[in-house]
Design a protein around this motif. Structure first.
Motif, mmCIF file in Angstrom:
data_model
loop_
_atom_site.group_PDB
_atom_site.id
_atom_site.type_symbol
_atom_site.label_atom_id
_atom_site.label_comp_id
_atom_site.label_asym_id
_atom_site.label_seq_id
_atom_site.Cartn_x
_atom_site.Cartn_y
_atom_site.Cartn_z
ATOM 1 N N ASN A 240 41.932 37.476 38.328
ATOM 2 C CA ASN A 240 41.957 38.226 37.074
ATOM 3 C C ASN A 240 42.741 37.483 35.989
ATOM 4 O OD1 ASN A 240 41.818 40.390 35.168
ATOM 5 N ND2 ASN A 240 43.874 40.994 35.793
ATOM 6 N N LEU A 241 42.092 37.299 34.829
ATOM 7 C CA LEU A 241 42.748 36.692 33.673
ATOM 8 C C LEU A 241 43.073 37.731 32.607
ATOM 9 C CD1 LEU A 241 40.483 33.512 33.183
ATOM 10 C CD2 LEU A 241 42.356 33.879 34.810
ATOM 11 N N ALA A 242 42.519 38.920 32.739
ATOM 12 C CA ALA A 242 42.662 39.953 31.710
ATOM 13 C C ALA A 242 44.039 40.611 31.775
ATOM 14 C CB ALA A 242 41.561 41.003 31.863
ATOM 15 N N ASN A 243 44.410 41.254 30.672
ATOM 16 C CA ASN A 243 45.736 41.867 30.528
ATOM 17 C C ASN A 243 45.659 43.392 30.452
ATOM 18 O OD1 ASN A 243 47.397 39.499 30.421
ATOM 19 N ND2 ASN A 243 46.476 39.058 28.426
ATOM 20 N N PRO A 244 46.793 44.089 30.746
ATOM 21 C CA PRO A 244 48.070 43.568 31.240
ATOM 22 C C PRO A 244 47.898 43.036 32.660
ATOM 23 C CG PRO A 244 48.091 45.962 31.252
ATOM 24 C CD PRO A 244 46.820 45.556 30.579
ATOM 25 N N ASN A 245 48.230 41.784 32.882
ATOM 26 C CA ASN A 245 47.699 41.060 34.028
ATOM 27 C C ASN A 245 48.054 41.650 35.383
ATOM 28 O OD1 ASN A 245 47.777 38.416 36.012
ATOM 29 N ND2 ASN A 245 46.070 38.460 34.568
ATOM 30 N N GLU A 246 49.329 41.855 35.656
ATOM 31 C CA GLU A 246 49.718 42.338 36.990
ATOM 32 C C GLU A 246 49.182 43.743 37.257
ATOM 33 O OE1 GLU A 246 52.522 39.170 35.759
ATOM 34 O OE2 GLU A 246 51.885 41.050 34.819
ATOM 35 N N ALA A 247 49.347 44.644 36.295
ATOM 36 C CA ALA A 247 48.900 46.031 36.485
ATOM 37 C C ALA A 247 47.382 46.105 36.594
ATOM 38 C CB ALA A 247 49.397 46.904 35.336
ATOM 39 N N LEU A 248 46.673 45.338 35.777
ATOM 40 C CA LEU A 248 45.217 45.373 35.824
ATOM 41 C C LEU A 248 44.700 44.757 37.123
ATOM 42 C CD1 LEU A 248 42.888 46.345 33.943
ATOM 43 C CD2 LEU A 248 42.526 43.919 33.413
ATOM 44 N N THR A 249 45.377 43.732 37.615
ATOM 45 C CA THR A 249 45.005 43.147 38.906
ATOM 46 C C THR A 249 45.147 44.183 40.010
ATOM 47 O OG1 THR A 249 45.757 40.974 38.133
ATOM 48 C CG2 THR A 249 45.426 41.234 40.491
ATOM 49 N N ALA A 250 46.212 44.966 39.952
ATOM 50 C CA ALA A 250 46.412 46.044 40.928
ATOM 51 C C ALA A 250 45.298 47.083 40.823
ATOM 52 C CB ALA A 250 47.776 46.698 40.712
ATOM 53 N N LEU A 251 44.920 47.419 39.586
ATOM 54 C CA LEU A 251 43.854 48.406 39.393
ATOM 55 C C LEU A 251 42.526 47.884 39.931
ATOM 56 C CD1 LEU A 251 43.326 51.223 38.064
ATOM 57 C CD2 LEU A 251 42.448 49.955 36.083
ATOM 58 N N ILE A 252 42.237 46.616 39.699
ATOM 59 C CA ILE A 252 41.010 46.010 40.222
ATOM 60 C C ILE A 252 40.974 46.122 41.744
ATOM 61 C CG2 ILE A 252 39.857 43.782 40.591
ATOM 62 C CD1 ILE A 252 40.696 43.047 37.703
ATOM 63 N N GLN A 253 42.087 45.795 42.376
ATOM 64 C CA GLN A 253 42.137 45.868 43.836
ATOM 65 C C GLN A 253 41.877 47.291 44.333
ATOM 66 O OE1 GLN A 253 45.211 47.059 45.940
ATOM 67 N NE2 GLN A 253 43.701 46.902 47.587
ATOM 68 N N GLN A 254 42.418 48.274 43.635
ATOM 69 C CA GLN A 254 42.246 49.665 44.046
ATOM 70 C C GLN A 254 40.846 50.182 43.739
ATOM 71 O OE1 GLN A 254 45.369 52.056 42.324
ATOM 72 N NE2 GLN A 254 47.009 50.898 43.289
ATOM 73 N N GLU A 255 40.382 49.963 42.508
ATOM 74 C CA GLU A 255 39.098 50.507 42.075
ATOM 75 C C GLU A 255 37.912 49.850 42.792
ATOM 76 O OE1 GLU A 255 37.945 52.781 39.413
ATOM 77 O OE2 GLU A 255 39.906 53.647 39.831
ATOM 78 N N TRP A 256 38.040 48.571 43.079
ATOM 79 C CA TRP A 256 36.926 47.848 43.695
ATOM 80 C C TRP A 256 37.019 47.816 45.215
ATOM 81 C CZ3 TRP A 256 36.368 43.027 39.940
ATOM 82 C CH2 TRP A 256 36.037 43.514 38.657
ATOM 83 N N LEU A 257 38.065 48.445 45.755
ATOM 84 C CA LEU A 257 38.246 48.596 47.207
ATOM 85 C C LEU A 257 38.239 47.248 47.925
ATOM 86 C CD1 LEU A 257 35.931 51.705 47.852
ATOM 87 C CD2 LEU A 257 38.368 51.645 47.292
ATOM 88 N N LEU A 258 39.056 46.331 47.452
ATOM 89 C CA LEU A 258 39.145 44.997 48.031
ATOM 90 C C LEU A 258 40.490 44.800 48.723
ATOM 91 C CD1 LEU A 258 37.615 43.022 45.025
ATOM 92 C CD2 LEU A 258 36.453 43.702 47.139
ATOM 93 N N ALA A 259 40.554 43.835 49.630
ATOM 94 C CA ALA A 259 41.800 43.534 50.334
ATOM 95 C C ALA A 259 42.812 42.925 49.356
ATOM 96 C CB ALA A 259 41.529 42.563 51.477
ATOM 97 N N PRO A 260 44.090 43.291 49.458
ATOM 98 C CA PRO A 260 45.092 42.771 48.521
ATOM 99 C C PRO A 260 45.144 41.251 48.451
ATOM 100 C CG PRO A 260 45.993 44.624 49.715
ATOM 101 C CD PRO A 260 44.667 44.322 50.341
ATOM 102 N N LYS A 261 45.040 40.561 49.585
ATOM 103 C CA LYS A 261 45.135 39.096 49.556
ATOM 104 C C LYS A 261 43.931 38.453 48.872
ATOM 105 C CE LYS A 261 44.489 36.483 53.062
ATOM 106 N NZ LYS A 261 44.662 35.790 54.355
ATOM 107 N N GLN A 262 42.875 39.254 48.694
ATOM 108 C CA GLN A 262 41.639 38.788 48.079
ATOM 109 C C GLN A 262 41.691 38.872 46.552
ATOM 110 O OE1 GLN A 262 38.464 41.253 49.507
ATOM 111 N NE2 GLN A 262 36.814 40.093 48.530
ATOM 112 N N VAL A 263 42.640 39.634 46.011
ATOM 113 C CA VAL A 263 42.693 39.912 44.570
ATOM 114 C C VAL A 263 44.006 39.391 43.988
ATOM 115 C CG1 VAL A 263 42.537 41.691 42.795
ATOM 116 C CG2 VAL A 263 41.309 41.985 44.960
ATOM 117 N N ILE A 264 43.890 38.434 43.083
ATOM 118 C CA ILE A 264 45.068 37.832 42.468
ATOM 119 C C ILE A 264 44.884 37.786 40.952
ATOM 120 C CG2 ILE A 264 45.628 36.430 44.482
ATOM 121 C CD1 ILE A 264 44.308 34.061 43.145
#
Length: 302
Positions: free
Chosen positions: A112-136
């Motif tokens: 993820n390059l989009a902002n706010p970066n850390e929080a949005l990365t967390a949201l992507i991991q949750q919303e897209w139901l992906l493994a945490p190590k897979q989403v950075i």
């Protein structure tokens, strides 16, 4: 075969696509965007420059086979007005894509390059139901580069001789971990070839490096693209190179920028450098601010 999908082909996404082709870092490229005309336009522009390149558009099924999915969407005008101004629009974009992404069942890494970066990365991991190590997320990679640039200019030493990381929250609660900083192996509190460096001045100069880019260009997209290419290279070469990325760090109960090794599976080992107690507390403050942003985005979606 290096297969990459870019979601969002605005300034960052289109520049990244061109650089991937120019540096031969991609074999199959898929471009996704909410604007059909823009994505077709970029495809035709890129194809004229690289006629033999395999470039697809608006093919969401490519998410399943992609090695890396790069999220580069956002609203540039809102970013110029407020560094966290994209929070609401980007949260909604992640939510709106969720059904298509889940159906595609991505097997690769999401960067993820989009902002706010850390929080949005967390949201992507949750919303897209992906493994945490897979989403950075790109996290504080560019902030770390700005710090090293400031140290390089002050010490007159080669940037490759400078070590150290910025932790925490990109463009927010940045934590310069001076405990990790070395110049030619020497700590920052030592005299370096006759020069005594002032950590306060270095912190100010590092922030000014970013401020000047934003004031003059409205964005720091050149640095973002350059460091994204380096992160991708580390992934594809399985190098275990270390970057301070937005990752799920159990020690801080969620996503925060923290040094990790990268490989083909995503997050490898956490680089557990000894930190000063104050630095650890500052990272906790940053992690809490990120959690508050995540909660705000979740409220938008409810």
């Amino acid at each position: 075969m290096r297969e990459i999908v870019i979601i969002g082909v605005g300034q960052v996404g289109s520049a990244l696509a061109a650089q991937l082709l120019a540096t031969h870092q991609v074999d199959r490229l898929t471009l996704l965007d909410e604007n059909d005309e823009r994505v077709v336009g970029l495809q035709n522009d890129l194809q004229a420059g690289w006629p033999t390149a395999e470039i697809k558009t608006q093919d969401w099924s490519s998410l399943h086979t992609a090695d890396v999915i790069i999220t580069a969407f956002g609203n540039q005008q809102q970013l110029q007005e407020n560094r966290f101004g994209e929070l609401t629009v980007n949260a909604r974009a992640v939510h709106q894509m969720a059904k298509q992404v889940r159906e595609a069942d991505p097997q690769g890494i999401v960067l993820n390059l989009a902002n706010p970066n850390e929080a949005l990365t967390a949201l992507i991991q949750q919303e897209w139901l992906l493994a945490p190590k897979q989403v950075i997320g790109l996290g504080t990679v560019v902030d770390t580069a700005r710090l090293k640039l400031a140290i390089q200019n002050a010490s007159q030493q080669n940037v490759h001789s400078i070590e150290g990381y910025v932790y925490g929250q990109h463009d927010g609660n940045l934590v310069t971990a001076w405990s990790t900083v070395r110049v030619n192996g020497q700590t920052i509190d030592q005299t370096i070839y006759g020069k005594k460096l002032d950590d306060h001045e270095l912190t100010v100069q590092a922030k000014l490096n970013g401020f000047y880019a934003l004031r003059g260009l409205g964005s720091d997209w050149n640095a973002v693209v350059a460091w994204t290419l380096r992160v991708l290279q580390a992934i594809f070469t399985n190098s275990n190179a270390t970057f301070s990325l937005a990752v799920n760090q159990p020690q801080f109960d969620g996503y925060v920028s923290y040094p990790v090794q990268l490989n083909r599976q995503g997050v490898g080992n956490y680089v557990l450098l000894p930190l000063y107690p104050l630095e650890t507390e500052q990272i906790k403050v940053a992690a809490n601010a990120i959690q508050q942003q995540l909660a705000a985005m979740q409220n938008v979606l409810n």
